[in-house]
Scaffold this active site. Structure first.
Site, PDB file in Angstrom:
ATOM      1  N   CYS A 165     -20.909 -16.033  11.087  1.00  0.00           N
ATOM      2  CA  CYS A 165     -20.898 -14.855  11.957  1.00  0.00           C
ATOM      3  C   CYS A 165     -21.277 -13.545  11.270  1.00  0.00           C
ATOM      4  O   CYS A 165     -21.594 -12.568  11.938  1.00  0.00           O
ATOM      5  CB  CYS A 165     -19.541 -14.693  12.630  1.00  0.00           C
ATOM      6  SG  CYS A 165     -18.179 -14.357  11.500  1.00  0.00           S
ATOM      7  N   GLU A 193      -7.316   9.465   3.296  1.00  0.00           N
ATOM      8  CA  GLU A 193      -7.462   8.140   2.696  1.00  0.00           C
ATOM      9  C   GLU A 193      -8.706   8.114   1.807  1.00  0.00           C
ATOM     10  O   GLU A 193      -9.777   8.547   2.224  1.00  0.00           O
ATOM     11  CB  GLU A 193      -7.580   7.084   3.792  1.00  0.00           C
ATOM     12  CG  GLU A 193      -7.923   5.689   3.328  1.00  0.00           C
ATOM     13  CD  GLU A 193      -6.973   5.156   2.260  1.00  0.00           C
ATOM     14  OE1 GLU A 193      -7.468   4.635   1.238  1.00  0.00           O
ATOM     15  OE2 GLU A 193      -5.743   5.254   2.452  1.00  0.00           O
ATOM     16  N   ILE A 241       7.099   2.131  -2.576  1.00  0.00           N
ATOM     17  CA  ILE A 241       7.421   1.384  -1.346  1.00  0.00           C
ATOM     18  C   ILE A 241       6.972  -0.068  -1.521  1.00  0.00           C
ATOM     19  O   ILE A 241       5.933  -0.498  -1.010  1.00  0.00           O
ATOM     20  CB  ILE A 241       6.766   2.039  -0.111  1.00  0.00           C
ATOM     21  CG1 ILE A 241       7.033   3.551  -0.091  1.00  0.00           C
ATOM     22  CG2 ILE A 241       7.286   1.384   1.156  1.00  0.00           C
ATOM     23  CD1 ILE A 241       8.493   3.939   0.024  1.00  0.00           C
ATOM     24  N   HIS A 283      11.350  -8.405   7.276  1.00  0.00           N
ATOM     25  CA  HIS A 283      12.573  -8.998   6.731  1.00  0.00           C
ATOM     26  C   HIS A 283      13.796  -8.606   7.554  1.00  0.00           C
ATOM     27  O   HIS A 283      13.868  -7.494   8.094  1.00  0.00           O
ATOM     28  CB  HIS A 283      12.771  -8.542   5.285  1.00  0.00           C
ATOM     29  CG  HIS A 283      11.729  -9.043   4.344  1.00  0.00           C
ATOM     30  ND1 HIS A 283      11.743 -10.321   3.835  1.00  0.00           N
ATOM     31  CD2 HIS A 283      10.620  -8.449   3.826  1.00  0.00           C
ATOM     32  CE1 HIS A 283      10.702 -10.492   3.024  1.00  0.00           C
ATOM     33  NE2 HIS A 283      10.001  -9.369   3.004  1.00  0.00           N
TER      34      HIS A 283
END
Length: 513
Positions: free
Chosen positions: A466, A42, A359, A60
């Protein structure tokens, strides 16, 4: 697990997977069921940093893809796999069902087309509901809603938690994860692929290209099939979870040439998600995920056709995601006609190179089934591996304090007192959850990684309160200075230094600027 430094170029992996989005992560886990030695590569600082982190988060039903395509087959199979996988891997999934709403007679005719298509694809229990039943199912719909196609097998999920879960399961089972590792060149010598990266070489017998919007470039590097990824940007807006009752199902409008249109849906965390727009990107806007006032106004205007009274004062965030639309390459290498299916194949010329590219939707829905299909392609291509008897099916996630009942909360605090320290007040995220997110087998290295794993910073104040505490905890757990903590890797540092380190003169100059 690699996070920087020098890698061992003497190792030859069985399979190198380029891209750690939902597709690459699912493929890594599927291959981890075998004896294959796997590298998951990655270019960013974490998993799910591309299209997988910013999408509609919908599983879906499978009625939209054209029958006979990989999209249709893998969508339906993936939808069937998700409920059990969510239990085994401890990520959020809810079977809420979807409705495609028609507002005129033309749309109503299209519902019948989708119904027939879905039945051919093998989608279970599809039916058309008429106006009276439709308004009982969704009381906040406008009066112009005539009928809808109901798909009870559709669902919603958390795409980044799912990606993390699949990738972490692969790592637990022996896959190696290489962060911040961009592939710059691919060569094949003596039957072995050599992937050149900024950290050295990675060698593998087989390569899977799951690089999302960069898949065309990776395919070209390998000398494989030429195609062009056209980036389609989609903007969303997110409503606070006090609007949860606005809708009960995922609500679509009848689709257009640019996609499934603007939807309104619950998320698994109780927010309401509205979008996306559909804007094709030009080259100078590569990967741009900012938002614009015009696109946000357009999204809300279109969504108002479905839900007339959207409580806009409860919008807590807006964002954009990029979808990878595969196109044929013309003679000049530019985008030609769209390819109306996923590109999942062993390359005809570069043997051992598998494309899992283009994709787009329903890619998230299909991802577990894509992984099964790619595993079969690799086997057919000659990957000789054995099924493992010691594969660890289940992966323990983080127990969320927010959703626990009183008895469970007391039990958690007794076992780990850090569960008693609330860090994110909006989402009731504790210090224990943040520490677990950092220490897990595929842990967070930056603030966004913690946010995606725990929801710290995803509430109404959008990390306004935070983020300093999250930065402090990450600094402590990673044993790095607070000034080295980043938002999303690279140079995205959260802090520049201590305020007391700046002189009065410097402060005054800063104020004047």
């Amino acid at each position: 697990m690699f996070a920087g430094g020098i890698m061992n170029s003497m190792i030859t992996y069985d399979v190198a997977i380029i891209g750690a989005g939902i597709t690459g992560a699912c493929i890594a886990r599927e291959l981890a069921k075998t004896s294959a030695r796997i590298a998951l590569i990655e270019k960013e600082n974490d998993v799910a940093c591309g299209s997988s982190k910013a999408n509609s988060a919908i599983v879906h039903g499978g009625f939209d893809p054209v029958p006979g395509t990989l999209m249709a087959r893998l969508n339906v199979r993936g939808s069937e796999l998700y409920p059990e996988l969510a239990k085994k891997l401890h990520f959020d999934y809810e079977n809420n069902g979807s409705l495609v709403i028609a507002f005129d007679e033309q749309g109503r005719t299209l519902l019948n087309t989708l119904l027939e298509r879905g039945r051919k694809n093998g989608v279970k229990d599809l039916r058309i509901v008429e106006s009276e039943e439709l308004h009982d199912m969704e009381p906040n719909l406008g009066d112009n809603s005539l009928a809808a196609l109901y798909s009870p097998t559709a669902g919603i999920m958390c795409p980044y938690k799912a990606t993390w879960a699949f990738a972490e399961s692969a790592v637990i089972n022996g896959a190696e994860f290489f962060r911040n590792t961009a592939v710059h060149a691919i060569e094949k010598t003596d039957g072995i692929f050599v992937l050149r990266t900024g950290h050295g070489e990675i060698r593998a017998k087989y390569v899977v290209n799951a690089a999302g919007i960069f898949a065309d470039k990776v395919s070209a590097m390998a000398g494989a099939r030429k195609f062009v990824i056209k980036q389609r940007r989609g903007e969303y807006c997110l409503l606070d979870n006090n609007c949860k009752s606005l809708v009960n199902h995922t609500l679509f409008q009848t689709p257009t040439a640019l996609g499934k249109g603007v939807l309104v849906t619950q998320t698994v965390d109780g927010n309401i998600l509205i979008g996306p727009s559909a804007d094709d990107q030009s080259g100078d806007m590569d990967g741009y995920t900012g938002t614009t006032a015009a696109s946000q106004a357009d999204v809300l205007a279109k969504a108002s056709l479905t839900i007339p009274d959207i409580p806009r004062g409860n919008i807590i965030n807006s964002f954009a995601g990029i979808r990878a639309i595969a196109c044929e390459a013309d003679a000049n290498g530019n985008a030609g006609e769209s390819i109306e299916d996923f590109i999942i194949e062993e390359d005809a010329n570069v043997k051992g190179f598998i494309n899992a590219s283009g994709i787009c939707s329903p890619g998230l829905s299909a991802a577990p089934a894509i992984a099964e299909y790619v595993a079969e392609l690799l086997k057919s291509a000659g990957l000789a591996v054995k099924k493992r008897d010691d594969f660890i099916e289940e992966r323990k996630g983080i127990t969320a304090f927010h959703t626990a009942d009183i008895a469970m909360r007391l039990k958690l605090i007794k076992e780990d007192p850090l569960y008693g320290q609330i860090i994110c007040r909006c989402e009731t995220v504790t210090e224990a959850e943040i520490v677990q997110a950092i220490r897990s087998p595929l842990g967070a290295l930056d603030v966004d990684g913690i946010k995606r794993r725990t929801r710290a910073g995803m509430g109404r104040c959008q990390s306004g309160f935070c983020s300093p505490r999250v930065t402090e905890i990450l600094s402590r757990e990673a044993h790095i200075p607070m000034t080295s903590v980043t938002k999303k890797g690279g140079a995205s540092f959260m802090l520049a230094g201590k305020t007391r380190d700046f002189s009065d003169d410097e402060s005054m100059q800063g104020a004047k600027r």
